[in-house]
Scaffold this motif. Sequence first.
Motif, PDB file in Angstrom:
ATOM      1  N   VAL A  48      -1.815   6.993   1.410  1.00  0.00           N
ATOM      2  CA  VAL A  48      -1.517   5.861   1.324  1.00  0.00           C
ATOM      3  C   VAL A  48      -2.898   4.951   0.778  1.00  0.00           C
ATOM      4  O   VAL A  48      -2.743   4.039   0.050  1.00  0.00           O
ATOM      5  CB  VAL A  48      -1.035   5.243   2.409  1.00  0.00           C
ATOM      6  CG1 VAL A  48      -0.799   3.449   2.455  1.00  0.00           C
ATOM      7  CG2 VAL A  48       0.194   5.944   2.716  1.00  0.00           C
ATOM      8  N   ASP A  49      -3.993   5.305   1.525  1.00  0.00           N
ATOM      9  CA  ASP A  49      -5.102   4.501   0.902  1.00  0.00           C
ATOM     10  C   ASP A  49      -5.394   4.924  -0.675  1.00  0.00           C
ATOM     11  O   ASP A  49      -5.928   3.921  -1.386  1.00  0.00           O
ATOM     12  CB  ASP A  49      -6.494   5.003   1.682  1.00  0.00           C
ATOM     13  CG  ASP A  49      -6.288   4.624   3.164  1.00  0.00           C
ATOM     14  OD1 ASP A  49      -5.757   3.547   3.450  1.00  0.00           O
ATOM     15  OD2 ASP A  49      -7.022   5.100   4.057  1.00  0.00           O
ATOM     16  N   ASP A  50      -5.240   5.872  -0.978  1.00  0.00           N
ATOM     17  CA  ASP A  50      -5.379   6.355  -2.453  1.00  0.00           C
ATOM     18  C   ASP A  50      -4.385   5.388  -3.287  1.00  0.00           C
ATOM     19  O   ASP A  50      -4.859   4.813  -4.312  1.00  0.00           O
ATOM     20  CB  ASP A  50      -5.225   7.788  -2.638  1.00  0.00           C
ATOM     21  CG  ASP A  50      -6.185   8.511  -2.151  1.00  0.00           C
ATOM     22  OD1 ASP A  50      -7.432   8.031  -2.080  1.00  0.00           O
ATOM     23  OD2 ASP A  50      -5.712   9.515  -2.031  1.00  0.00           O
ATOM     24  N   VAL A  51      -3.161   5.228  -2.847  1.00  0.00           N
ATOM     25  CA  VAL A  51      -2.265   4.212  -3.503  1.00  0.00           C
ATOM     26  C   VAL A  51      -2.773   2.894  -3.718  1.00  0.00           C
ATOM     27  O   VAL A  51      -2.750   2.347  -4.731  1.00  0.00           O
ATOM     28  CB  VAL A  51      -1.043   4.566  -2.809  1.00  0.00           C
ATOM     29  CG1 VAL A  51       0.044   3.603  -3.396  1.00  0.00           C
ATOM     30  CG2 VAL A  51      -0.311   5.932  -2.844  1.00  0.00           C
ATOM     31  N   VAL A  53      -5.643   1.922  -3.515  1.00  0.00           N
ATOM     32  CA  VAL A  53      -6.828   1.516  -4.540  1.00  0.00           C
ATOM     33  C   VAL A  53      -6.209   1.525  -5.947  1.00  0.00           C
ATOM     34  O   VAL A  53      -6.812   1.010  -6.713  1.00  0.00           O
ATOM     35  CB  VAL A  53      -7.436   2.931  -4.337  1.00  0.00           C
ATOM     36  CG1 VAL A  53      -8.825   2.985  -5.584  1.00  0.00           C
ATOM     37  CG2 VAL A  53      -8.654   2.843  -3.037  1.00  0.00           C
ATOM     38  N   LEU A  54      -5.416   2.804  -6.074  1.00  0.00           N
ATOM     39  CA  LEU A  54      -4.749   2.975  -7.508  1.00  0.00           C
ATOM     40  C   LEU A  54      -3.923   1.479  -7.932  1.00  0.00           C
ATOM     41  O   LEU A  54      -3.925   1.260  -8.997  1.00  0.00           O
ATOM     42  CB  LEU A  54      -3.635   4.134  -7.671  1.00  0.00           C
ATOM     43  CG  LEU A  54      -4.344   5.318  -7.665  1.00  0.00           C
ATOM     44  CD1 LEU A  54      -3.401   6.415  -7.283  1.00  0.00           C
ATOM     45  CD2 LEU A  54      -5.185   5.633  -8.885  1.00  0.00           C
ATOM     46  N   ASN A  55      -3.262   0.899  -7.058  1.00  0.00           N
ATOM     47  CA  ASN A  55      -2.652  -0.506  -7.035  1.00  0.00           C
ATOM     48  C   ASN A  55      -3.779  -1.644  -7.582  1.00  0.00           C
ATOM     49  O   ASN A  55      -3.341  -2.182  -8.553  1.00  0.00           O
ATOM     50  CB  ASN A  55      -1.807  -0.671  -6.206  1.00  0.00           C
ATOM     51  CG  ASN A  55      -0.577  -0.129  -5.915  1.00  0.00           C
ATOM     52  OD1 ASN A  55      -0.297   0.417  -6.852  1.00  0.00           O
ATOM     53  ND2 ASN A  55       0.042   0.252  -4.771  1.00  0.00           N
ATOM     54  N   GLU A  56      -4.824  -1.610  -6.872  1.00  0.00           N
ATOM     55  CA  GLU A  56      -6.015  -2.520  -7.317  1.00  0.00           C
ATOM     56  C   GLU A  56      -6.477  -2.183  -8.610  1.00  0.00           C
ATOM     57  O   GLU A  56      -6.673  -2.987  -9.254  1.00  0.00           O
ATOM     58  CB  GLU A  56      -7.012  -2.315  -6.411  1.00  0.00           C
ATOM     59  CG  GLU A  56      -6.637  -2.897  -4.737  1.00  0.00           C
ATOM     60  CD  GLU A  56      -7.666  -2.595  -3.877  1.00  0.00           C
ATOM     61  OE1 GLU A  56      -8.849  -2.113  -4.100  1.00  0.00           O
ATOM     62  OE2 GLU A  56      -7.614  -3.091  -2.485  1.00  0.00           O
ATOM     63  N   VAL A  57      -6.796  -0.769  -9.058  1.00  0.00           N
ATOM     64  CA  VAL A  57      -7.059  -0.346 -10.365  1.00  0.00           C
ATOM     65  C   VAL A  57      -6.073  -0.875 -11.413  1.00  0.00           C
ATOM     66  O   VAL A  57      -6.457  -1.529 -12.122  1.00  0.00           O
ATOM     67  CB  VAL A  57      -7.142   1.043 -10.416  1.00  0.00           C
ATOM     68  CG1 VAL A  57      -7.635   1.583 -11.790  1.00  0.00           C
ATOM     69  CG2 VAL A  57      -8.358   1.542  -9.540  1.00  0.00           C
ATOM     70  N   ARG A  58      -4.816  -0.870 -10.876  1.00  0.00           N
ATOM     71  CA  ARG A  58      -3.913  -1.143 -12.019  1.00  0.00           C
ATOM     72  C   ARG A  58      -4.156  -2.972 -12.394  1.00  0.00           C
ATOM     73  O   ARG A  58      -3.920  -2.970 -13.544  1.00  0.00           O
ATOM     74  CB  ARG A  58      -2.286  -1.184 -11.387  1.00  0.00           C
ATOM     75  CG  ARG A  58      -1.321  -1.879 -12.286  1.00  0.00           C
ATOM     76  CD  ARG A  58       0.017  -1.933 -11.476  1.00  0.00           C
ATOM     77  NE  ARG A  58      -0.397  -3.197 -10.077  1.00  0.00           N
ATOM     78  CZ  ARG A  58       0.608  -3.397  -9.147  1.00  0.00           C
ATOM     79  NH1 ARG A  58       1.787  -2.657  -9.522  1.00  0.00           N
ATOM     80  NH2 ARG A  58       0.487  -4.022  -8.294  1.00  0.00           N
ATOM     81  N   GLU A  59      -4.275  -3.773 -11.388  1.00  0.00           N
ATOM     82  CA  GLU A  59      -4.453  -5.058 -11.798  1.00  0.00           C
ATOM     83  C   GLU A  59      -5.752  -5.233 -12.615  1.00  0.00           C
ATOM     84  O   GLU A  59      -5.692  -6.148 -13.610  1.00  0.00           O
ATOM     85  CB  GLU A  59      -4.615  -5.892 -10.550  1.00  0.00           C
ATOM     86  CG  GLU A  59      -3.157  -5.652  -9.639  1.00  0.00           C
ATOM     87  CD  GLU A  59      -2.164  -6.364 -10.432  1.00  0.00           C
ATOM     88  OE1 GLU A  59      -2.196  -7.223 -11.025  1.00  0.00           O
ATOM     89  OE2 GLU A  59      -1.003  -6.031 -10.255  1.00  0.00           O
ATOM     90  N   LYS A  60      -6.662  -4.596 -12.349  1.00  0.00           N
ATOM     91  CA  LYS A  60      -8.116  -4.632 -13.116  1.00  0.00           C
ATOM     92  C   LYS A  60      -7.806  -4.286 -14.498  1.00  0.00           C
ATOM     93  O   LYS A  60      -8.322  -4.792 -15.559  1.00  0.00           O
ATOM     94  CB  LYS A  60      -9.116  -3.827 -12.390  1.00  0.00           C
ATOM     95  CG  LYS A  60      -9.649  -4.473 -11.054  1.00  0.00           C
ATOM     96  CD  LYS A  60     -10.682  -3.516 -10.304  1.00  0.00           C
ATOM     97  CE  LYS A  60     -11.108  -3.853  -9.102  1.00  0.00           C
ATOM     98  NZ  LYS A  60     -12.156  -2.983  -8.435  1.00  0.00           N
ATOM     99  N   VAL A  61      -6.833  -2.990 -14.534  1.00  0.00           N
ATOM    100  CA  VAL A  61      -6.699  -2.633 -15.931  1.00  0.00           C
ATOM    101  C   VAL A  61      -5.845  -3.490 -16.762  1.00  0.00           C
ATOM    102  O   VAL A  61      -6.271  -3.937 -18.020  1.00  0.00           O
ATOM    103  CB  VAL A  61      -5.922  -1.410 -15.910  1.00  0.00           C
ATOM    104  CG1 VAL A  61      -5.328  -0.899 -17.373  1.00  0.00           C
ATOM    105  CG2 VAL A  61      -6.733  -0.290 -15.464  1.00  0.00           C
ATOM    106  N   LYS A  62      -4.975  -4.437 -15.897  1.00  0.00           N
ATOM    107  CA  LYS A  62      -4.163  -5.590 -16.702  1.00  0.00           C
ATOM    108  C   LYS A  62      -5.258  -6.718 -16.930  1.00  0.00           C
ATOM    109  O   LYS A  62      -4.945  -7.176 -18.077  1.00  0.00           O
ATOM    110  CB  LYS A  62      -2.847  -5.989 -15.837  1.00  0.00           C
ATOM    111  CG  LYS A  62      -1.894  -4.831 -15.465  1.00  0.00           C
ATOM    112  CD  LYS A  62      -0.952  -5.652 -14.733  1.00  0.00           C
ATOM    113  CE  LYS A  62       0.405  -4.539 -14.697  1.00  0.00           C
ATOM    114  NZ  LYS A  62       1.448  -5.382 -13.865  1.00  0.00           N
ATOM    115  N   GLN A  63      -5.964  -7.043 -16.193  1.00  0.00           N
ATOM    116  CA  GLN A  63      -6.889  -7.997 -16.713  1.00  0.00           C
ATOM    117  C   GLN A  63      -7.741  -7.982 -17.822  1.00  0.00           C
ATOM    118  O   GLN A  63      -8.156  -8.671 -18.455  1.00  0.00           O
ATOM    119  CB  GLN A  63      -7.553  -8.496 -15.030  1.00  0.00           C
ATOM    120  CG  GLN A  63      -6.870  -9.037 -14.166  1.00  0.00           C
ATOM    121  CD  GLN A  63      -7.803  -9.064 -12.747  1.00  0.00           C
ATOM    122  OE1 GLN A  63      -8.974  -8.887 -12.915  1.00  0.00           O
ATOM    123  NE2 GLN A  63      -7.159  -9.312 -11.595  1.00  0.00           N
TER     124      GLN A  63
END
Length: 400
Positions: A48-51, A53-63
């Motif tokens: 779940v921690d990895d997920v 992190v991945l969700n946070e990375v998703r937002e950074k990719v969008k930005q």
Amino acid sequence: MYGTKTSREISHEFQHQMQYWRPSIHTRRANIIVKFQDLYGFTVEGNVDDVNVLNEVREKVKQQGRVWWALEASKGANWYLQPQISSNSEGIAVSSLKLSVLSNTMNTIALKKLIRKGIPPVLRPKVWFSLSGAAKKRSTVPESYYEDLINAVEGKATPATRQIDHDLPRTFPGHPWLDTPEGHAALRRVLVGYSFRDSCVGYCQGLNYVAALLLLVMKTEEDAFWMLAVLLENVLVNDCYTDNLSGCHVEQRVFKDLLAKKCPSIAAHLDSLGFDVSLVTTEWFLCLFSKSLPSETTMRVWDVLFNEGAKVIFHVALAIFKMKEEELLMAHQVGDVISILQKTTHHLFDPDELLTVAFDKIGSMTTNTITKQRKKQEPAVMAALDQRLRRLNFLKMDDK
């Protein structure tokens, strides 16, 4: 074909996948395991921690994507070849810069920072192709070069082609496109074609993983071929993939020296354990982290590699050790060290964390400094390889 989707289709799929990163959850002893496919078709497994992190990375990719798309809209499709990017209170502004300055020095600080924050996946093919020098290399040969090369070598058998055929099914097995007859055929053509282009390199294990990821990113065989060519001929040090791997041996010695300088406590502790870091780092250097890091993290490393050169590999390798300094200093067995490093790389889902350590906490390393270190190490490497060759020849004569 997996490798020929349009940028719009890939962008849509990427956003769709990012929104639903919780498809398969299994509870076992309070551990929650999540599996899903990433942007490049690889199955990712994490907790779940990895997920999160991945969700946070998703937002950074969008930005970050919004920044690049704004530049595309306001400055034109090839803005990164002509302008210089400079920082302001809003984050980004553009002023003119000749392509020759960008290509020859790659010293535009703000553009460098922008690329370190990540190139949007749908823009990677054209940005890599231009900034790496692959487009320029491609322009120096006839239009039909790749097609003519592939036709000319079809059906020919060499030690290189036999090794390539042996490695194809072992290259990212289970991938939905690479591990198919179509994927194998495309990868084979790229690798065989290059083995004939440069007979000194021919084929070396490790190149299959690099070429496979290039195919997934570049979408066409020909573009992947030219990216492989510029990588081996211009970006990386010479002789990394030749028969005796002399260039790779030099890089390993240089890395050991850098580890001792940048992370002296780690280097001293590992030395006391009798641990040779090349047991782990050789694969990192030969495969350019493609077998070790998650695919999107690898792509972020390659974003910087194609813009700044081979010194990036040293930065990233040192960062991986630095990030786990406390755990490594507590390790008492060689096996524990290997386990820590492998677990770390496989779960490095946050590229920003890795690259921040690589470039902000390791300290500067110029290409000239690394070049001097290479020249310093070359005589010892060549002497060791010559001694090994003599020993092998002696054993052969003794057998007769």
